[in-house]
Enzyme design. Sequence first.
Site, PDB file in Angstrom:
ATOM      1  CE  LYS A  19      -4.283  -0.355   2.407  1.00 36.13           C
ATOM      2  NZ  LYS A  19      -5.065  -0.078   1.242  1.00 36.13           N
ATOM      3  CG  HIS A  37      -6.845   1.806  -2.896  1.00 33.03           C
ATOM      4  ND1 HIS A  37      -7.579   0.594  -2.492  1.00 33.03           N
ATOM      5  CD2 HIS A  37      -5.849   1.775  -1.599  1.00 33.03           C
ATOM      6  CE1 HIS A  37      -6.998  -0.099  -1.484  1.00 33.03           C
ATOM      7  NE2 HIS A  37      -5.960   0.346  -1.024  1.00 33.03           N
ATOM      8  CD  GLN A  42      -9.494   3.965  -1.748  1.00 35.06           C
ATOM      9  OE1 GLN A  42      -8.546   3.834  -1.319  1.00 35.06           O
ATOM     10  NE2 GLN A  42     -10.664   3.096  -1.170  1.00 35.06           N
ATOM     11  NE  ARG A  70     -14.982 -14.552  -6.894  1.00 32.25           N
ATOM     12  CZ  ARG A  70     -15.305 -15.402  -5.686  1.00 32.25           C
ATOM     13  NH1 ARG A  70     -15.943 -16.493  -5.954  1.00 32.25           N
ATOM     14  NH2 ARG A  70     -14.854 -15.094  -4.519  1.00 32.25           N
ATOM     15  CG  PHE A  75      -5.388  -6.966   2.630  1.00 31.68           C
ATOM     16  CD1 PHE A  75      -4.392  -7.775   3.301  1.00 31.68           C
ATOM     17  CD2 PHE A  75      -4.957  -6.142   1.856  1.00 31.68           C
ATOM     18  CE1 PHE A  75      -2.895  -7.683   2.733  1.00 31.68           C
ATOM     19  CE2 PHE A  75      -3.739  -5.817   1.482  1.00 31.68           C
ATOM     20  CZ  PHE A  75      -2.781  -6.581   1.963  1.00 31.68           C
TER      21      PHE A  75
END
Length: 134
Positions: A19, A37, A42, A70, A75
Amino acid sequence: AESSSWPSAPYPSIILGLKELPEDDSDLIHRHILFAHCYKEQAGWKELLARFKKGGGTLYDLEFLKLNGRRVAAFGRPAGMAGMALGLWQWAMQKLGKPAIKDLSSWKSKEAMCETVRSALKEVEEKKGGLKPS
């Protein structure tokens, strides 16, 4: 490689992270694989994508790694629980004037993790006049 040494890695390197890259203006020249993200818009997504564009690097956002429609990298609940525990524990250390958590090692069990956090929160409550996280 040493922690945070990726900016000086040779050009063809692939940088694997989990991240958040540091928020600065540096050009991103490498190929990065991480949960960025960006495509959910975001906070900071425009700036991050601009850094990739400016540096000529490539982002492989793990949020969009899919097989048969999918997500294959995600997480789950245990990671969320561990993140919550670490956040509460760090909050307690901050309120107690103790150093930030570093050199973290794993707990033997979920119960041991909860006991560490419970104990730290109890110490804050006792030493700080009933203060609790809100």
